[in-house]
Design an enzyme around this catalytic site. Structure first.
Site, PDB file in Angstrom:
ATOM      1  N   GLY A   1       2.680  -8.827  -1.923  1.00  0.00           N
ATOM      2  CA  GLY A   1       1.539  -9.593  -1.433  1.00  0.00           C
ATOM      3  C   GLY A   1       1.261 -10.790  -2.333  1.00  0.00           C
ATOM      4  O   GLY A   1       0.908 -11.879  -1.856  1.00  0.00           O
ATOM      5  N   THR A   2       1.435 -10.589  -3.631  1.00  0.00           N
ATOM      6  CA  THR A   2       1.216 -11.685  -4.578  1.00  0.00           C
ATOM      7  C   THR A   2       2.160 -12.847  -4.297  1.00  0.00           C
ATOM      8  O   THR A   2       1.742 -14.010  -4.239  1.00  0.00           O
ATOM      9  CB  THR A   2       1.401 -11.171  -6.022  1.00  0.00           C
ATOM     10  OG1 THR A   2       0.354 -10.231  -6.300  1.00  0.00           O
ATOM     11  CG2 THR A   2       1.363 -12.297  -7.036  1.00  0.00           C
TER      12      THR A   2
ATOM     13  N   GLN B   1      -6.217  -6.111   2.206  1.00  0.00           N
ATOM     14  CA  GLN B   1      -6.983  -4.855   2.236  1.00  0.00           C
ATOM     15  C   GLN B   1      -7.248  -4.352   3.651  1.00  0.00           C
ATOM     16  O   GLN B   1      -7.557  -3.186   3.838  1.00  0.00           O
ATOM     17  CB  GLN B   1      -8.314  -5.038   1.483  1.00  0.00           C
ATOM     18  CG  GLN B   1      -8.148  -5.231  -0.020  1.00  0.00           C
ATOM     19  CD  GLN B   1      -7.516  -4.024  -0.710  1.00  0.00           C
ATOM     20  OE1 GLN B   1      -7.578  -2.896  -0.231  1.00  0.00           O
ATOM     21  NE2 GLN B   1      -6.879  -4.279  -1.858  1.00  0.00           N
TER      22      GLN B   1
ATOM     23  N   SER C   1       0.163  -6.969   2.181  1.00  0.00           N
ATOM     24  CA  SER C   1       0.942  -6.227   1.198  1.00  0.00           C
ATOM     25  C   SER C   1       1.107  -4.796   1.674  1.00  0.00           C
ATOM     26  O   SER C   1       0.125  -4.099   1.915  1.00  0.00           O
ATOM     27  CB  SER C   1       0.189  -6.268  -0.135  1.00  0.00           C
ATOM     28  OG  SER C   1       0.792  -5.403  -1.059  1.00  0.00           O
ATOM     29  N   ALA C   2       2.356  -4.350   1.797  1.00  0.00           N
ATOM     30  CA  ALA C   2       2.615  -3.059   2.452  1.00  0.00           C
ATOM     31  C   ALA C   2       2.078  -1.865   1.675  1.00  0.00           C
ATOM     32  O   ALA C   2       1.653  -0.881   2.276  1.00  0.00           O
ATOM     33  CB  ALA C   2       4.117  -2.891   2.683  1.00  0.00           C
ATOM     34  N   HIS C   3       2.111  -1.935   0.350  1.00  0.00           N
ATOM     35  CA  HIS C   3       1.720  -0.722  -0.379  1.00  0.00           C
ATOM     36  C   HIS C   3       0.214  -0.504  -0.367  1.00  0.00           C
ATOM     37  O   HIS C   3      -0.265   0.499  -0.877  1.00  0.00           O
ATOM     38  CB  HIS C   3       2.296  -0.709  -1.800  1.00  0.00           C
ATOM     39  CG  HIS C   3       1.645  -1.650  -2.745  1.00  0.00           C
ATOM     40  ND1 HIS C   3       0.986  -1.238  -3.877  1.00  0.00           N
ATOM     41  CD2 HIS C   3       1.535  -2.982  -2.720  1.00  0.00           C
ATOM     42  CE1 HIS C   3       0.515  -2.290  -4.511  1.00  0.00           C
ATOM     43  NE2 HIS C   3       0.834  -3.350  -3.843  1.00  0.00           N
TER      44      HIS C   3
ATOM     45  N   CYS D   1     -14.293  -3.740 -20.180  1.00  0.00           N
ATOM     46  CA  CYS D   1     -13.634  -2.948 -21.213  1.00  0.00           C
ATOM     47  C   CYS D   1     -12.444  -2.167 -20.672  1.00  0.00           C
ATOM     48  O   CYS D   1     -11.753  -1.494 -21.425  1.00  0.00           O
ATOM     49  CB  CYS D   1     -14.640  -2.007 -21.862  1.00  0.00           C
ATOM     50  SG  CYS D   1     -15.575  -1.083 -20.670  1.00  0.00           S
TER      51      CYS D   1
END
Lengths: 462, 462
Positions: B69-70, B177, B194-196, B320
Site C-alpha cells: 500500500g505504501t 482501511q 493494501s491487501a494485508h 513513548c
C-alpha cells in the site's frame, strides 16, 4: 514437462515452500510492533536478514529486502547516485546489463546526467581495462552484472572492482543470476539480487550497501528497511527467500558440476544437430546452467511455440518474441545472430533425460520452421551466365527472419564478387545480415540509410 | 490469544492461504512468457486483476498491483503529480492521512512544490467545504483517506470528490482501511489499497487510475503492470489478495454489523470502567472494527506491554511507543489526549468473549500502570491556607505522561484562580496538557517558549 527458463523464474524450491508456509502462520504481523505477534515477526525478519547477509558476504545491517530485483536495482542505483551527487552525475554500465540497470541509466540521462556504456566482445564480456578507462573524476557509480542473464557469460567483477577501488568509485554488482551459485568476488560496494532466480518466491529482492558507501534513498521517506525500501515487508516471502538461498548454496557445488556438464552437452551437440546455428556466450567462464544459440532462417516466436507444443519451455531474445520489435540488447551488443534465438536455463534438478529429449526434438522443430518459411538450401548455386553484378531485394515491411531468408535466396543470382543490397526496416536486420555473412563466408560491405529503412549491402564471396 | 491490531496487519484469511498455496504451484512463472507455465501465470494474473477491479469498481486495465500500500501511495501520488506538472505543483491532503501520503507531500515540498494540509475536527474528520476551499488553480492532486487508520473516522469522500470534480482536480482516495468493507463512494480519480489490511498477504498493494486521468509514472521505465509498478509481480500473493478480497466482501455486511456492535460495547463501557479516559474518533460514521481511547496518567508503552502480558495485542499512538518521541500526527491534528493511547482494531471473527475478556482486564492494567507512575487522585484537594497564587513545575527531560502527572499533583497546591506553569521539552505535553485541562475542568491559559523547552500555563478552576 521440462521447463528450461530458470533465468526468468525458477520453480519454487521445496525449502522455500516449506519456509513460506511456516512463516504464513508465524510471520504475518508487523515486525515493528511490540506485542508477541510483532516480536515473533521481528525474530523471523532478523534471522532471514542474517542468513541472507551471510550468503551475500556482508553484515546484516548492510542488507535490506526489496520487493523485487528490479526495485533493488532502481532504488540502489538512484540512492547511490544521489549519495555522490556532489562528485558528479556520471554512471558507467556495461552494454549488456539487465534492462532495470539500463532503464535507470535512461532515467539519469533524462535528469541531465551522463552514462557510459562499456562495449562487450562477441562472447558478451566487458574488458576490465576498457571498463576502467570509462571511469572519470565525475563518475558517481559503476554497475556491472556478475554474469549475463541472456548468454551466461561471467564478467570480470574482481578486476573491475579493483579498478573502481583505485578510482574511488563505488561498484554496484547485479548478482541476480549468480547469487544462488556462490558469493560475488569481494570488492563490490553495492550488490543486488532477486530471490525467484534461485528458487525463492517472487516478491523478494536484496539490496546490500557496504558501510561507508554514500547512499541517499530517493522518493518519500519510510522507516522500514533502514529507510531504503519503503512499505510493509512481505515477511513470509522474505523468510522463504533466505531459507532457500541457504539451501541452494548447500547444493550449489554438486548442481553446478552436474548442470555445467548438461549445458556443455547442448553447446557441443547443437551445431552438429542443426545446420546454420551459432552458439553464443563464453563456453567456459559462464553460468553453469545457461546456454544460448541462434538459428538462421528461423522465426523465434514460431520456434518457441513449436518447442512449447513439444513440451519444452524456453525463452528467446529474438525481436519477434518481444513487444518492442527489437532483438535483445545483449545480442545486439555482442554483434551475434539474433534470429531463431533460444535460451535454455536449466533449473536445479534438470535430468540428463530432459536435455536429451530436447536435443532429440530440436532438429525436427527447426527444420519444420525453416520449411514453413521457405528457407534456402545451405549452398548458393552458381549464378546463371550473364547474370547482373548487382541485385536489390526489397524486404521493407518484412520482419525477422524474412530479410535474411530473401538475401540467402538471391545470393546465388549474382556471380562471386557481385553485390546484393537488402532494403529493410526491421531492426534485427542490422544484426542478422552481418551475422549471416560471417556464418556463410560472404562479405558484409556495410549499411546506408535508404529512402525508407536501411540498405544493407553484401558481396558474394563463395 | 486475542489479537486486536487488524489495522496494522490482519491475520491471513483462510481463502488467501488456500489461493496462495494453489498459486505457488500454478503461478510461479513469468506471465510475460509465451510457454505454458507463462500462459498459466498470465491467466491467473488476469483473473486476479478482474476480481480486484470488480471489488474496487473500476476496469481491469485501470488497476495495477504494487508491492505494498505504501508503494501504491508513493508511486500513485508521484505519477499523478507528474502527470499534471503543467497545471501546477500544489497538493492538497488532510492532516490525518497515512504517513506514506504525508511523506510523499514532504518529498513534493523538498522538490519545490507546495502542500496544503486540511485540518480536521476533534473527531478526526475534514470538513468538505474547508477541503474544497483548499483547492487552487495550480492544484495538481488532492488526496483523502476513506477512513482514518488510527481512530476509524470516515471522511466525507463523496462531497470532497464532488468538489474536486467541480475544480477539475483529480482525487486520490487511500482506501487501505476500508476496501475490505466495501467500495469507495464514486468520484475518485485514483485509488490505493493494501491487501494485508483485509486479510490478504503482505506484499500486495493496489493502484487504480481512472482512464483519462493524466498519469506519468516516475522512476526508471519498466514494462510490467502497464508501466506503473516496476518489477516481477508476486503472482501467488496477488492471486491470494484478489481471492481474499472477494471473500471478505461476501462476509462484509454480517461482519460489519457484528464488529460494529462489539466496538460500540468498548466505546460505551470503557469510560465507566476506567476513570480519566477519552474515547476518540467519530462514534457513528466510522470503520466497523476500530476504536481508540487514551488514558490520562498512563505510559503507552508500559500499558501495551502490560496488555501483551495479559494476552492482548493492541497498538498505540502514544509518543513513548514510537521511535520518534512524538505522539501520532493523527491525535495531534485532532487535538485529543495522546498519553496512554490504545487502538483496538478487531480482525474478522473476533468473538464477544475476547472483547469481554479485554474489558475485564483493562481497568486493573490501567490502575497498576497508574499506581507505578504515582498518578494523582481524581480530585485535587483544597489548597493549604496561604498557598501562593502561582507555581512552576520543572518537568524538563521527563517524558509523557510524567509532565501531566506532575501538573495534576500540584494543581491542588494553588487556590482556585491560581496558575500552574509546567516546563516541558516533551512534544506530547503540547497535546496532553490542554487535553488534561479539558477533561479535568481546568483552564488552559496557553504556552510560550521557555529558556529550555516550552512553558505551559494552567489556571485552576475547580
Amino acid at each position: 514437462m521440462p521447463y528450461f527458463d530458470a533465468a526468468s523464474a525458477a520453480p519454487l524450491h521445496p525449502v522455500a515452500r516449506q519456509a513460506l508456509l511456516a512463516a504464513l502462520d508465524e510471520g504475518w504481523a508487523d515486525p515493528a510492533r511490540l506485542y508477541r505477534e510483532g516480536r515473533r515477526a521481528r525474530l523471523l525478519l532478523d534471522a532471514a536478514r542474517e542468513a541472507a547477509a551471510e550468503a551475500v558476504g556482508c553484515r546484516p545491517d548492510e542488507l535490506v529486502f526489496t520487493p523485487s530485483g528490479t526495485r533493488a536495482l532502481h532504488d540502489g542505483i538512484a540512492g547511490a547516485l544521489a549519495g555522490r551527487r556532489r562528485v558528479g552525475r556520471h554512471l558507467v554500465v556495461s552494454a549488456v546489463e539487465h534492462s532495470a540497470v539500463l532503464h535507470s541509466a535512461d532515467a539519469l540521462r533524462a535528469a541531465g546526467g551522463t552514462v557510459t556504456e562499456v562495449e562487450v566482445d562477441r562472447a558478451g564480456r566487458v574488458d576490465a581495462a576498457a571498463y576502467a578507462a570509462a571511469l572519470r573524476a565525475d563518475t558517481a557509480l559503476a554497475a556491472l552484472q556478475s554474469a549475463n542473464h541472456e548468454v551466461g557469460t561471467e564478467q570480470p567483477v574482481a578486476e573491475v572492482a579493483e579498478a573502481c577501488r583505485a578510482a574511488g568509485v563505488p561498484l554496484l554488482v547485479d548478482a541476480a543470476q549468480s547469487l544462488g551459485w556462490g558469493p560475488v568476488a569481494p570488492g563490490w560496494s553495492l550488490l543486488t539480487a532477486s530471490a525467484h532466480k534461485w528458487g525463492g518466491p517472487s516478491g523478494v529482492g536484496l539490496l546490500a550497501v557496504r558501510k561507508g558507501v554514500r547512499f541517499a534513498a530517493q522518493g518519500p521517506a519510510d522507516e522500514r528497511e533502514s529507510g531504503r525500501s519503503p512499505g510493509f515487508p512481505d515477511l513470509p516471502a522474505v523468510v522463504a527467500a533466505a531459507a532457500s538461498l541457504r539451501a541452494v548454496r548447500a547444493e550449489a557445488a554438486a548442481e553446478d558440476a552436474r548442470l555445467r556438464a548438461l549445458v556443455e552437452r547442448v553447446r557441443s551437440r547443437v551445431p552438429g544437430l542443426v545446420p546454420d546455428v551459432e552458439v553464443v556466450g563464453d563456453p567456459v567462464r559462464r553460468l553453469p546452467h545457461l546456454v544460448t544459440f541462434s538459428c538462421l532462417y528461423v522465426d523465434g516466436e514460431t520456434l518457441l511455440h513449436a518447442l512449447d507444443r513439444e513440451g519444452f519451455s524456453v525463452s528467446s531474445g529474438s525481436s519477434c518474441t518481444s513487444s518492442t520489435l527489437r532483438p535483445s540488447h545483449v545480442l545486439q551488443a555482442m554483434g551475434v545472430l539474433s534470429e531463431g534465438n533460444v535460451r535454455l536455463s536449466l533449473p536445479r534438478g534438470t535430468s540428463p533425460e530432459d536435455v536429451e529429449a530436447f536435443l532429440g526434438v530440436l532438429p525436427g522443430v527447426v527444420a519444420s520452421v525453416r520449411e514453413a518459411l521457405g528457407a534456402p538450401a545451405a549452398t548458393a548455386p552458381a549464378a546463371a551466365p550473364g547474370a547482373g553484378e548487382e541485385l536489390v531485394v526489397d524486404s521493407l515491411g518484412k520482419r525477422c527472419p524474412i530479410p535474411v531468408i530473401e538475401l540467402a535466396k538471391v545470393i546465388g543470382d549474382v556471380p562471386v564478387g557481385g553485390l546484393v543490397t537488402v532494403l529493410s526496416d526491421d531492426e534485427a536486420a542490422r544484426l542478422d545480415i552481418p551475422a549471416w555473412c560471417s556464418m556463410r563466408g560472404q562479405e558484409y560491405v556495410g549499411e546506408r540509410p535508404a529512402e525508407t529503412g536501411v540498405a544493407y549491402t553484401v558481396r558474394r564471396r563463395t
